[in-house]
Write a protein that holds these residues in place. Structure first.
Motif, PDB file in Angstrom:
ATOM      1  N   VAL A  85      79.674 -35.041 -33.976  1.00 27.71           N
ATOM      2  CA  VAL A  85      80.414 -35.185 -35.209  1.00 27.71           C
ATOM      3  C   VAL A  85      80.203 -33.687 -35.793  1.00 27.71           C
ATOM      4  CG1 VAL A  85      79.833 -35.966 -37.741  1.00 27.71           C
ATOM      5  CG2 VAL A  85      79.566 -37.625 -35.691  1.00 27.71           C
ATOM      6  N   GLY A 133      78.925 -27.728 -40.231  1.00 27.40           N
ATOM      7  CA  GLY A 133      78.888 -26.962 -39.139  1.00 27.40           C
ATOM      8  C   GLY A 133      78.062 -25.756 -39.243  1.00 27.40           C
ATOM      9  N   MET A 134      76.920 -25.844 -40.143  1.00 28.54           N
ATOM     10  CA  MET A 134      76.130 -24.864 -40.475  1.00 28.54           C
ATOM     11  C   MET A 134      74.971 -24.812 -39.545  1.00 28.54           C
ATOM     12  SD  MET A 134      76.933 -22.694 -42.973  1.00 28.54           S
ATOM     13  CE  MET A 134      78.607 -22.925 -42.091  1.00 28.54           C
ATOM     14  N   SER A 135      74.535 -25.849 -38.682  1.00 33.58           N
ATOM     15  CA  SER A 135      73.780 -25.786 -37.476  1.00 33.58           C
ATOM     16  C   SER A 135      74.482 -26.019 -36.169  1.00 33.58           C
ATOM     17  CB  SER A 135      72.585 -27.086 -37.869  1.00 33.58           C
ATOM     18  OG  SER A 135      72.037 -26.804 -38.648  1.00 33.58           O
ATOM     19  N   LEU A 136      75.379 -26.812 -36.060  1.00 29.98           N
ATOM     20  CA  LEU A 136      76.083 -27.181 -34.959  1.00 29.98           C
ATOM     21  C   LEU A 136      76.751 -26.106 -34.329  1.00 29.98           C
ATOM     22  CD1 LEU A 136      77.001 -29.310 -32.755  1.00 29.98           C
ATOM     23  CD2 LEU A 136      78.752 -30.216 -34.422  1.00 29.98           C
ATOM     24  N   THR A 182      75.468 -30.049 -45.260  1.00 26.10           N
ATOM     25  CA  THR A 182      75.310 -31.505 -45.920  1.00 26.10           C
ATOM     26  C   THR A 182      73.805 -31.991 -45.793  1.00 26.10           C
ATOM     27  OG1 THR A 182      75.735 -32.440 -43.801  1.00 26.10           O
ATOM     28  CG2 THR A 182      77.542 -31.943 -45.395  1.00 26.10           C
ATOM     29  N   ASP A 224      64.361 -28.569 -44.888  1.00 26.01           N
ATOM     30  CA  ASP A 224      63.571 -29.017 -45.903  1.00 26.01           C
ATOM     31  C   ASP A 224      64.060 -30.464 -46.482  1.00 26.01           C
ATOM     32  OD1 ASP A 224      62.499 -26.502 -46.963  1.00 26.01           O
ATOM     33  OD2 ASP A 224      64.774 -25.721 -46.566  1.00 26.01           O
ATOM     34  N   ILE A 276      76.430 -41.153 -39.409  1.00 32.76           N
ATOM     35  CA  ILE A 276      75.623 -41.345 -40.731  1.00 32.76           C
ATOM     36  C   ILE A 276      76.797 -41.437 -41.842  1.00 32.76           C
ATOM     37  CG2 ILE A 276      73.775 -40.436 -42.429  1.00 32.76           C
ATOM     38  CD1 ILE A 276      72.680 -39.024 -40.168  1.00 32.76           C
TER      39      ILE A 276
HETATM   40  C1  LIG Z   1      71.514 -18.834 -41.786  1.00 29.20           C
HETATM   41  C2  LIG Z   1      71.021 -20.246 -41.810  1.00 29.20           C
HETATM   42  C3  LIG Z   1      69.757 -20.808 -42.707  1.00 29.20           C
HETATM   43  C4  LIG Z   1      69.296 -22.057 -42.938  1.00 29.20           C
HETATM   44  N1  LIG Z   1      68.298 -22.249 -43.642  1.00 29.20           N
HETATM   45  C5  LIG Z   1      68.057 -23.412 -43.982  1.00 29.20           C
HETATM   46  C6  LIG Z   1      66.779 -23.877 -44.782  1.00 29.20           C
HETATM   47  O1  LIG Z   1      66.067 -22.816 -45.316  1.00 29.20           O
HETATM   48  N2  LIG Z   1      66.278 -24.904 -44.759  1.00 29.20           N
HETATM   49  C7  LIG Z   1      67.170 -25.923 -44.212  1.00 29.20           C
HETATM   50  O2  LIG Z   1      66.757 -26.912 -44.453  1.00 29.20           O
HETATM   51  N3  LIG Z   1      68.255 -25.722 -43.515  1.00 29.20           N
HETATM   52  C8  LIG Z   1      68.702 -24.469 -43.365  1.00 29.20           C
HETATM   53  N4  LIG Z   1      69.823 -24.117 -42.560  1.00 29.20           N
HETATM   54  C9  LIG Z   1      70.410 -25.389 -42.007  1.00 29.20           C
HETATM   55  C10 LIG Z   1      71.635 -25.894 -42.773  1.00 29.20           C
HETATM   56  O3  LIG Z   1      70.848 -26.674 -44.269  1.00 29.20           O
HETATM   57  C11 LIG Z   1      72.482 -26.991 -42.352  1.00 29.20           C
HETATM   58  O4  LIG Z   1      73.757 -27.160 -43.375  1.00 29.20           O
HETATM   59  C12 LIG Z   1      72.111 -28.319 -42.043  1.00 29.20           C
HETATM   60  O5  LIG Z   1      70.931 -28.339 -41.013  1.00 29.20           O
HETATM   61  C13 LIG Z   1      73.100 -29.030 -40.981  1.00 29.20           C
HETATM   62  O6  LIG Z   1      74.072 -29.380 -41.912  1.00 29.20           O
HETATM   63  P1  LIG Z   1      75.602 -29.360 -41.444  1.00 29.20           P
HETATM   64  O7  LIG Z   1      76.365 -30.152 -42.551  1.00 29.20           O
HETATM   65  O8  LIG Z   1      76.010 -28.131 -41.562  1.00 29.20           O
HETATM   66  O9  LIG Z   1      75.670 -30.119 -40.084  1.00 29.20           O
HETATM   67  P2  LIG Z   1      76.500 -29.916 -38.751  1.00 29.20           P
HETATM   68  O10 LIG Z   1      76.032 -28.283 -38.486  1.00 29.20           O
HETATM   69  O11 LIG Z   1      77.883 -30.179 -38.905  1.00 29.20           O
HETATM   70  O12 LIG Z   1      75.836 -30.616 -37.731  1.00 29.20           O
HETATM   71  C14 LIG Z   1      74.420 -30.590 -37.494  1.00 29.20           C
HETATM   72  C15 LIG Z   1      74.113 -31.994 -36.291  1.00 29.20           C
HETATM   73  O13 LIG Z   1      74.171 -33.082 -37.259  1.00 29.20           O
HETATM   74  C16 LIG Z   1      75.200 -33.971 -36.670  1.00 29.20           C
HETATM   75  N5  LIG Z   1      75.820 -34.694 -37.809  1.00 29.20           N
HETATM   76  C17 LIG Z   1      76.070 -33.869 -38.834  1.00 29.20           C
HETATM   77  N6  LIG Z   1      76.685 -34.795 -39.907  1.00 29.20           N
HETATM   78  C18 LIG Z   1      76.440 -36.108 -39.225  1.00 29.20           C
HETATM   79  C19 LIG Z   1      76.646 -37.169 -39.517  1.00 29.20           C
HETATM   80  N7  LIG Z   1      77.516 -37.600 -40.858  1.00 29.20           N
HETATM   81  N8  LIG Z   1      76.480 -38.569 -38.715  1.00 29.20           N
HETATM   82  C20 LIG Z   1      76.066 -38.072 -37.611  1.00 29.20           C
HETATM   83  N9  LIG Z   1      75.717 -36.950 -37.315  1.00 29.20           N
HETATM   84  C21 LIG Z   1      76.109 -35.997 -38.005  1.00 29.20           C
HETATM   85  C22 LIG Z   1      75.876 -33.153 -35.712  1.00 29.20           C
HETATM   86  O14 LIG Z   1      76.716 -33.626 -34.681  1.00 29.20           O
HETATM   87  C23 LIG Z   1      75.033 -32.034 -35.510  1.00 29.20           C
HETATM   88  O15 LIG Z   1      74.513 -32.388 -34.304  1.00 29.20           O
HETATM   89  C24 LIG Z   1      70.221 -22.843 -42.370  1.00 29.20           C
HETATM   90  C25 LIG Z   1      71.526 -22.862 -41.573  1.00 29.20           C
HETATM   91  C26 LIG Z   1      71.833 -21.442 -41.271  1.00 29.20           C
HETATM   92  C27 LIG Z   1      72.790 -21.376 -40.629  1.00 29.20           C
END
Ligand SMILES: Cc1cc2nc3c(=O)[nH]c(=O)nc-3n(C[C@H](O)[C@H](O)[C@H](O)COP(=O)(O)OP(=O)(O)OC[C@H]3O[C@@H](n4cnc5c(N)ncnc54)[C@H](O)[C@@H]3O)c2cc1C
Length: 287
Positions: free
Chosen positions: A31, A35-38, A112, A125, A168
């Motif tokens: 999913v 995309g900030m982690s994936l 998210t 966090d 989720i």
């Molecule tokens: C430079 C940088 C600094 C950061 N600093 C912090 C920080 O200080 N504190 C902090 O908490 N986080 C931090 N993050 C992480 C950030 O909060 C991400 O946004 C978060 O971890 C992942 O959310 P996303 O929506 O981008 O998920 P994605 O990157 O799209 O997905 C992450 C994972 O979750 C899965 N996933 C996502 N949504 C769903 C769903 N609805 N159902 C099932 N699986 C799902 C995906 O398949 C993947 O495995 C940082 C990221 C970056 C790039």
């Protein structure tokens, strides 16, 4: 580095997304939310899914609202939305305080809450804040819906109890009644991941603590619940004695390690200081 080749899907309903996930062997389709982690993980080739199922075009997943005694945080609620929400103050103050401390505005614009929990970074966090408020993660699969208590959801570093065929759909937080909370985070510079984070959420009844929630960030293999500290506060006034004991117990329960952000001893002491500071702030807010 570029990610490995993958197929891209942009379904417009959860059912369609689940159907696409079901076409692939377990774990071969991922999913995509913010995309900030994936995406970084794929660019580093730590993950090479065959397919991405982008859920951003699915309507109805961006709800952030209170509904019949439950706070509902949809799967597409961004950190930014939480940061700006007036709802996430007072009794949900731990969530409102955590949101602006996550990374920088670019990450907060896209990332998210649900994605953060699914990613399960021990330095994330939201995991601690959700432990403190005793949230439940709602997951849907082709077989139906289930609600997973946050304690059963976070299993270890980057590991959760979510199945590869589940999505989720939202995170639910029970209305705590008369409560207050906060999140304190030590970071080397603005936007960094936590050196240590402490989430505190306290519900009061008749002048004593009804239920306390304390979650710890970056001091263990996953976000940790400081259970002994929580128990030490139950049925007591939130006074200096109770606060000092809880802070000492939370520090004992932390499992910190030496790394570039500090020594284990430094982090353990920070847990003690932050737990006490957060509880004092909560005591003032709820007095
Ligand atoms: C430079 C940088 C600094 C950061 N600093 C912090 C920080 O200080 N504190 C902090 O908490 N986080 C931090 N993050 C992480 C950030 O909060 C991400 O946004 C978060 O971890 C992942 O959310 P996303 O929506 O981008 O998920 P994605 O990157 O799209 O997905 C992450 C994972 O979750 C899965 N996933 C996502 N949504 C769903 C769903 N609805 N159902 C099932 N699986 C799902 C995906 O398949 C993947 O495995 C940082 C990221 C970056 C790039």
């Amino acid at each position: 580095m570029y990610p490995a080749r993958f197929e891209y899907f942009a379904p417009t309903s959860v059912d369609e997304a689940l159907e696409i996930l079901g076409r692939y062997d377990e774990g071969d389709a991922k999913v995509l939310a913010g995309g900030m982690s994936l995406i970084p993980v794929m660019k580093l080739r730590f993950a090479a899914p065959q397919a991405l199922v982008d859920i951003n075009r699915i309507g109805g997943l961006d709800t952030l609202a209170e509904d019949k005694g439950t706070l509902r945080i949809g799967a597409l609620v961004r950190h930014k939305t939480c940061e700006r929400s007036e709802l996430l103050s007072g009794k949900y103050g731990v969530l409102g305080d955590a949101a602006p401390l996550i990374s920088d505005p670019i990450v907060r614009n896209l990332g998210t809450v649900a994605g953060s929990l699914a990613h399960a970074d021990p330095q994330g966090d939201w995991g601690s804040a959700m432990l403190a408020v005793r949230a439940e993660v709602v997951a849907r699969s082709a077989d139906g819906e289930r609600s997973i208590p946050i304690d059963d959801f976070l299993l270890g570093p980057f590991a959760t109890s979510l199945r590869p065929t589940e999505i989720i759909t939202e995170v639910r937080v029970p209305d705590p009644g008369r409560a207050a909370g906060t999140y304190l985070k030590l970071e080397r510079k603005v936007g960094d991941f936590a050196t240590v984070g402490v989430a505190v959420h306290v519900t009061m009844a008749n002048g004593t603590v009804d239920q306390a929630g304390i979650g710890l960030t970056a001091v263990g293999p996953t976000n940790l619940r400081a259970e002994a500290a929580e128990h030490a506060l139950a049925d007591r006034p939130l006074d200096d004695d109770a606060i000092d004991e809880a802070a000492r117990l939370a520090a004992d329960e932390a499992q910190p390690y030496d790394d570039a952000r500090g020594t284990a001893e430094y982090k353990r002491n920070t847990v003690r200081v932050f737990t006490a500071r957060a509880l004092r702030k909560v005591a003032e807010a709820i007095a």
